[in-house]
Design an enzyme around this catalytic site. Sequence first.
Site, PDB file in Angstrom:
ATOM      1  N   GLU A 131       8.358  -4.182 -17.267  1.00 40.59           N
ATOM      2  CA  GLU A 131       7.641  -2.896 -17.201  1.00 40.59           C
ATOM      3  C   GLU A 131       7.663  -2.365 -15.769  1.00 40.59           C
ATOM      4  O   GLU A 131       7.954  -3.112 -14.828  1.00 40.59           O
ATOM      5  CB  GLU A 131       6.193  -3.090 -17.681  1.00 40.59           C
ATOM      6  CG  GLU A 131       5.418  -4.060 -16.808  1.00 40.59           C
ATOM      7  CD  GLU A 131       4.186  -4.648 -17.506  1.00 40.59           C
ATOM      8  OE1 GLU A 131       4.306  -5.055 -18.667  1.00 40.59           O
ATOM      9  OE2 GLU A 131       3.124  -4.700 -16.864  1.00 40.59           O
ATOM     10  N   ASP A 135       3.128   2.249  -8.297  1.00 36.31           N
ATOM     11  CA  ASP A 135       2.837   2.227  -6.866  1.00 36.31           C
ATOM     12  C   ASP A 135       1.560   3.011  -6.584  1.00 36.31           C
ATOM     13  O   ASP A 135       1.595   4.175  -6.199  1.00 36.31           O
ATOM     14  CB  ASP A 135       4.031   2.834  -6.119  1.00 36.31           C
ATOM     15  CG  ASP A 135       4.007   2.473  -4.652  1.00 36.31           C
ATOM     16  OD1 ASP A 135       3.179   1.648  -4.250  1.00 36.31           O
ATOM     17  OD2 ASP A 135       4.828   3.031  -3.895  1.00 36.31           O
ATOM     18  N   CYS A 451       6.382  29.726  26.414  1.00 32.52           N
ATOM     19  CA  CYS A 451       6.047  30.876  27.264  1.00 32.52           C
ATOM     20  C   CYS A 451       5.091  30.493  28.394  1.00 32.52           C
ATOM     21  O   CYS A 451       4.741  31.331  29.211  1.00 32.52           O
ATOM     22  CB  CYS A 451       5.471  32.007  26.429  1.00 32.52           C
ATOM     23  SG  CYS A 451       3.809  31.669  25.833  1.00 32.52           S
TER      24      CYS A 451
HETATM   25  S1  IVH Z   1       0.876  -7.795 -13.002  1.00 36.06           S
HETATM   26  C1  IVH Z   1      -1.375 -11.778 -12.182  1.00 36.06           C
HETATM   27  N1  IVH Z   1       2.043  -5.521 -13.576  1.00 36.06           N
HETATM   28  O1  IVH Z   1       1.756  -4.935  -7.904  1.00 36.06           O
HETATM   29  C2  IVH Z   1      -0.400 -10.680 -12.231  1.00 36.06           C
HETATM   30  N2  IVH Z   1       1.174  -5.804 -11.382  1.00 36.06           N
HETATM   31  O2  IVH Z   1       2.793  -6.441  -5.616  1.00 36.06           O
HETATM   32  C3  IVH Z   1      -1.024  -9.356 -12.105  1.00 36.06           C
HETATM   33  N3  IVH Z   1       1.429  -3.812  -9.961  1.00 36.06           N
HETATM   34  O3  IVH Z   1      -1.144  -6.799  -7.263  1.00 36.06           O
HETATM   35  C4  IVH Z   1      -0.135  -8.276 -11.700  1.00 36.06           C
HETATM   36  N4  IVH Z   1       2.416  -2.553 -11.455  1.00 36.06           N
HETATM   37  O4  IVH Z   1      -1.403  -4.364  -8.104  1.00 36.06           O
HETATM   38  C5  IVH Z   1       1.413  -6.261 -12.613  1.00 36.06           C
HETATM   39  N5  IVH Z   1       3.072  -3.544 -14.248  1.00 36.06           N
HETATM   40  C6  IVH Z   1       2.441  -4.259 -13.314  1.00 36.06           C
HETATM   41  C7  IVH Z   1       2.188  -3.746 -12.033  1.00 36.06           C
HETATM   42  C8  IVH Z   1       1.548  -4.555 -11.081  1.00 36.06           C
HETATM   43  C9  IVH Z   1       1.954  -2.610 -10.218  1.00 36.06           C
HETATM   44  C10 IVH Z   1       0.836  -4.206  -8.654  1.00 36.06           C
HETATM   45  C11 IVH Z   1      -0.396  -5.070  -8.755  1.00 36.06           C
HETATM   46  C12 IVH Z   1      -0.056  -6.298  -7.978  1.00 36.06           C
HETATM   47  C13 IVH Z   1       1.032  -5.798  -7.074  1.00 36.06           C
HETATM   48  C14 IVH Z   1       1.889  -6.922  -6.546  1.00 36.06           C
END
Ligand code: IVH
Length: 707
Positions: A131, A135, A451
């Site tokens: 998925e 951001d 100027c």
């Molecule tokens: S799963 C325990 N799924 O990316 C796992 N995180 O760089 C929980 N994020 O801290 C995270 N999209 O804030 C997950 N589809 C997604 C996400 C996602 C963005 C963020 C999340 C995480 C960070 C890590």
Amino acid sequence: MYSVQQTKHLEKVSRDFLKKDANVKDIDELRNTLRFHEYRYYVASDPLISDTEYDQLYKQLEKLEKEHPELVTKNSPTQRVGSTINSSFPTVQHLVPMLSLDNSYNEEDLIDFDRKARENTGLEIIEYCVEPKFDGASISLIYEDDELSRGVTRGNGVEGEEITTNIKQVRSIPLSAKFSDYNIHLAEIRGEVLMSKKSFKKYNELMEQEGLPPLANPRNAASGSLRIKDPKLVAKRSLEAFLYHVSYYTTLEGKKVSDEKNHSKENISKKEAPFTSHSESLKILWDLGFRSPEKEKKVVKGIDKVIDYCKAYEVKRDELPYEIDGMVIKVNDLVLQDKLGMTSHHPRWAIAFKFKARQGTTVLSGVEFNVGRTGAVTPVAKLEPVHIGGVTVTSISIHNEEYIKEKDLRIGDTVLVERAGDVIPQIVKSLTDVRTGNEKIIHYPKNCPVCKSELFKEEGEAVWRCINIECEAQVVEKIIHFVSKDAMDIKHFGGANVVKFYDLKLLKDIPSIYSLGFEKISELEGFGKKSIDNLQSAIEDSKQQPLHRLIYALGIRFVGETTAKTLANAVKEIFDFETMSIEDLQNLEDIGIKVATSIYGFFKNDDNLKILHRLQALGLNMKNTKKQTSTTNTLHEQTFLFTGTMNKIKRNDAEELVEKHGGKIVSGVSSKLNYLVVGEDAGGKLEKAKKINTIKIISEEEFLELM
Ligand code: IVH
């Protein structure tokens, strides 16, 4: 979430309430219809009623609740707007630590991740759920007894700030959700709050109008918005949210299941568990009314298919309405997830695949000060060239003195630069840890760099200005703005020619564009017959530009393209503004006191009027032709949206054509859309429109025929 039958019923009920106000005995039904329409608008992106109709229903509920305060419920749609938060946000513990994700940057990293997962599970092939990696700003939500009871920022992963009232302003987050239907008493779910690219652009335009520095990216905008102390202002930021993970839940029988504890085995039997795979949990969240990545995700077997999906998604990254910075790959089966476990930093059952970075570091080698058309003196950081997402960045506006102070920028600093989507690059921060001690403070000039006259700063403003209206820099910038693409669109002119002609005294002000000495120009190097012909006809053609372009081109302070259109639509010809009062102007859509005062001042200034009369004498269109030909109302209230590349007509011109015939341009595909005009390489919008059978999908040729 809503069955066809429920949809039909709720739609009918809404229509009834729209015809005849709801009775107090119908208050629950009214709330349900509002929740349904919020879902259709914010989660399903497919509204069934207009914004005005929604407001009408909302006002009915507000009125009933005011008359019967005892009937107000905690999860009523009216309860999103809370009272102002006075103290700073309290710190609270997450039920389960919010771990981060391990990152991967190429195929090899993913193949390696898959190899380890197969070794540790003893399986030959693993099923993954892939998925988008949204951001934005991470949040965790708690629902207890089907009610949203807490919203928290990620914070340090263990503790975050409690921002429940602000979370309630995010319309795609339901205030209540029937978790009990899935045997869940309490659930902690995770997701990301986002600001769409469109809202972000609008937000930065507003900041610019206010003379405030823009934000670097939608992520900062989203996380900043969640910390605003006034929930009403948060609501105005049009935040959105994707929820993608259930990190903890207790069953109605009191059993606990979390990231850290077993999902099945002795703790909870497969029969009792509401879901046994990640993709099932996404489906449940979706069915409960959350915007989960149910439609965006893909379940695949084996890492090769994971890689294919990640690559395919990266290609369409720029077309998405929100920012994503990669993909997240999750082992789908929750029992396998348990088996793989986690480190103290990240789960071993998931990995992020990061797209090409849009950030880079470089050295800030110097600062130049530019004088704009309004006399504003803007510092521009000169950078050692840095490549970011296919573009070489060598200079970046650093806005004003306060911005420099706030970011603690110094000459010689290593800085982190970001280019978010099609947003102008920004400096995110200076890397103070790698300073050598030789960095130099940036000194602001006291005098205009062009100027030399003294600079002034108005009270309450952040910008230093040169107030000498004869300052050459201002005159040149005004002309550059006048000929630019979004203004009078005089092709083949461009900034370099404006400067050249001005230096040669061929240009002195805006009207002199229309009496250029072409004999002199033909003697210049690089100006053959063809280029002179092109320039001459572009100048001539510009005389017929519609009024709103002329208004925008004049460079009136605070008047951007949208305001220029509103103004043009309000008059028969430009000189009508001479007799309009500040109040008259304020009565126009989205024009506040500041903008109205600026427009009023412009048309009370004799020098400006002289310029306008000279332009009129030179043959420029001063009339609102739309108002005079708007009898062609053939497209009355029909809505249009363009997608893909147009080959026969410019998108701007096509949109103008629609408006000219009484039609409207809308920004997204929904059941409110009548026509989707499809150009080359159309993507997601076309796919979405195909699912709504009331939308007429037509080609560019068919569109032109229709016109
Ligand atoms: S799963 C325990 N799924 O990316 C796992 N995180 O760089 C929980 N994020 O801290 C995270 N999209 O804030 C997950 N589809 C997604 C996400 C996602 C963005 C963020 C999340 C995480 C960070 C890590």
